[in-house]
Design an enzyme around this catalytic site. Structure first.
Site, short mmCIF file in Angstrom:
data_model
loop_
_atom_site.label_atom_id
_atom_site.label_comp_id
_atom_site.label_asym_id
_atom_site.label_seq_id
_atom_site.Cartn_x
_atom_site.Cartn_y
_atom_site.Cartn_z
N VAL A 100 0.69 -1.55 0.05
CA VAL A 100 -0.28 -0.37 0.13
C VAL A 100 0.97 1.21 -0.14
CG1 VAL A 100 -1.61 0.97 1.18
CG2 VAL A 100 -1.61 -1.68 1.49
N ASN A 106 8.56 1.39 9.16
CA ASN A 106 9.16 3.14 8.98
C ASN A 106 8.04 4.61 9.02
OD1 ASN A 106 8.53 3.95 5.49
ND2 ASN A 106 9.06 1.59 6.02
N CYS A 143 33.30 13.84 5.70
CA CYS A 143 33.74 13.42 5.21
C CYS A 143 34.94 11.62 5.72
CB CYS A 143 35.80 13.93 6.04
SG CYS A 143 36.15 15.45 4.99
#
Length: 528
Positions: A6, A31, A87
């Site tokens: 979905v 999530n 970095c």
């Protein structure tokens, strides 16, 4: 039996009609993006939602009742503090998880962002004007140049990427900062936590090398709709592909003073991030019109060779990262790439399952937490189906590690006052029904909204697609184009000639010079 997710891409399957027939929706998603999408669909269709989730020993249940409570999206969850210095990610990983994050970033750039950028540029007809459009054109050209005609081209691409990431980039970094290089205070640059990298030599018999070239070649093939070999994840198939990759002539390394300067500048700016951002903004605004003409010429030449498919929709297919389908090569790619980089920097290698857990932000579930939350969610679902009063519902917050169980009444929906006498909540939707039906124009819509709500309509969007942009179209030079767009039927602008209605996001201001108002409801235009 296949199951459909979905999400926005299956809205034609899980339609408003589908959601409207549901008595309630229960969530157990992994999530925030998926939660917000389901929340949005439930709010727009006025369907109760019992939201839940767990994180190790922690868990929650939230009750969302139409018109009576706030929604899941009314509050923002605290973001995970996963920021890793640029970095560190790009040049100086200190632990293997940094290599996993680096490989996850590369996956997104190579197989998600680049194809999407290409599709976006293919959909444009006007020449690029802004720095952002020119940057997108450059990325699209770069990606299009690697368009494979066969799987052998995909293998060649993967082998050259191995050479770039694990050999040439290492050589360039050591060219910029040799092992004996010292900082201004006289200390060795390559002192912990900085680890000097060591280049790798491609070995077709090494399972990790074979996994890398195979997964990368298969991912590129899937993006460009090139057929991948059968049983590509089998060890013997990978070794066969690796043998093929070993015969590829790779790009020869040439030290670059320009790259060395860029690396040095990036390292020196790491301590002054704000200054770096401001300088980058300034650099993005500079471009040479002659360069644009060259880019446009390259673009026309490359696109002339593409299959004639409308809008480019079938030419490439972006790969959205999906951790739960092992056969899609996503975790295989991350596993190989992260561990090869770990070898570069003499870091401990990570198992396939742990790469999956780290890349997918997975915290193993506890059966006890899941059981508790499932029980609490079921209780609230029963109350919802029995249409209990909102005061009887309870949001739950659980932490078995403390232990703690906190119950509270769901909060009311926040009220926004757009102007004196006009208040709205997240449950409101402004409906427009015109006697002209499908012949309603954009101008008629904007005039109807202005007359009804005494607010000034500005921009009109359908999802993420811009239909009308007030700041541009109100310019004097756009007068004739503005009149043409305003006089166009909405069904033509939206491409929804057979739809019963369309949901739009319209921004409003209190007057023509005022700031855009926050919290205005979506607009639903009926065509019948």
């Amino acid at each position: 039996m296949g199951l459909d997710k979905v999400h926005e891409g299956t809205a034609h399957i899980f339609t408003d009609n589908f959601f409207g027939k549901l008595n309630a929706v229960t969530n157990a998603l992994d999530n925030v993006q998926a939660r917000r999408y389901i929340d949005m669909r439930c709010v727009s269709n006025k369907v109760p939602l019992i939201e839940s989730g767990t994180l190790g020993p922690k868990g929650h249940v939230q009750v969302v009742i139409p018109y009576k409570t706030e929604s899941y999206s009314s509050q923002n969850d605290p973001e995970d503090n996963l920021n890793i210095p640029i970095c560190t990610l790009k040049m100086f990983p200190e632990e293997t998880v940094h290599c996993v994050e680096w490989s996850r970033d590369k996956f997104g750039k190579l197989f998600t962002q680049a194809p999407k950028t290409l599709l976006m540029v293919l959909g444009k007809t006007a020449a690029p004007v802004t720095a952002q459009e020119i940057s997108a054109l450059k990325e699209a050209i770069r990606f299009l140049k690697h368009r494979p005609a066969s799987f052998a081209d995909c293998v060649r691409y993967a082998r050259n990427k191995f050479q770039k990431y694990f050999v040439n980039d290492v050589r360039q970094l050591l060219f910029t900062y040799p092992l004996e290089f010292k900082t201004k205070d006289g200390t060795l640059f390559w002192s912990l936590p900085k680890r000097p990298p060591k280049e790798l030599q491609f070995d077709p018999k090494d399972p990790l090398h074979a996994e890398f070239v195979t997964s990368m070649a298969c991912l590129l093939a899937n993006v460009w709709n090139v057929k991948e070999p059968e049983k590509a994840r089998k060890a013997e198939t990978r070794l066969k592909i690796a043998e093929e990759a070993a015969s590829v002539k790779v790009n020869e390394f040439k030290p670059s003073e320009k790259k060395a300067k860029a690396i040095s500048e990036e390292v020196s700016k790491e301590d002054n991030k704000e200054e770096s951002k401001e300088e980058t903004k300034g650099e993005e605004l500079k471009f040479d019109p002659n360069d644009v003409n060259v880019l446009v010429s390259q673009w026309k030449e490359l696109t002339a060779k593409l299959p004639k498919k409308e809008g480019g929709g079938e030419i490439v297919k972006p790969e959205e990262f999906e951790k739960d389908v092992d056969s899609n090569h996503h975790i295989d790619f991350l596993h190989a790439m992260a561990n090869l980089r770990a070898r570069n920097y003499k870091l401990e290698e990570m198992s396939w399952i742990n790469v999956k857990l780290k890349a997918g932000r997975i915290i193993p579930a506890l059966a006890t937490t899941t059981a508790c939350i499932a029980g609490l969610q079921t209780i609230e679902l029963i109350k919802t189906l029995k249409k209990a009063d909102t005061s009887l519902h309870r949001n739950a917050f659980l932490n078995l590690a403390l232990p703690l169980l906190s119950l509270s009444e769901p909060g009311p929906p926040p009220v926004t006052e757009l102007r004196p006498g006009l208040k709205v909540t997240l449950w409101d939707i402004w409906e427009v029904r015109s006697k002209n039906g499908k012949d309603i124009t954009l101008k008629e819509l904007l005039e109807t909204l202005e007359q009804t709500y005494k607010l000034q309509p500005r921009d009109v969007l359908k999802g993420a697609k811009s239909i009308y942009f007030y700041a541009i179209m109100s310019a004097e030079s756009k007068k004739s184009e503005n009149e043409a767009v305003l006089g166009t039927r909405l069904v033509d602008l939206l491409g929804v000639k057979d739809a019963e209605y369309a949901d739009l996001n319209v921004t409003f201001a209190r007057d023509s010079k005022g700031e855009v108002l926050y919290g205005t409801p979506p607009v639903r235009v009926y065509f019948s």
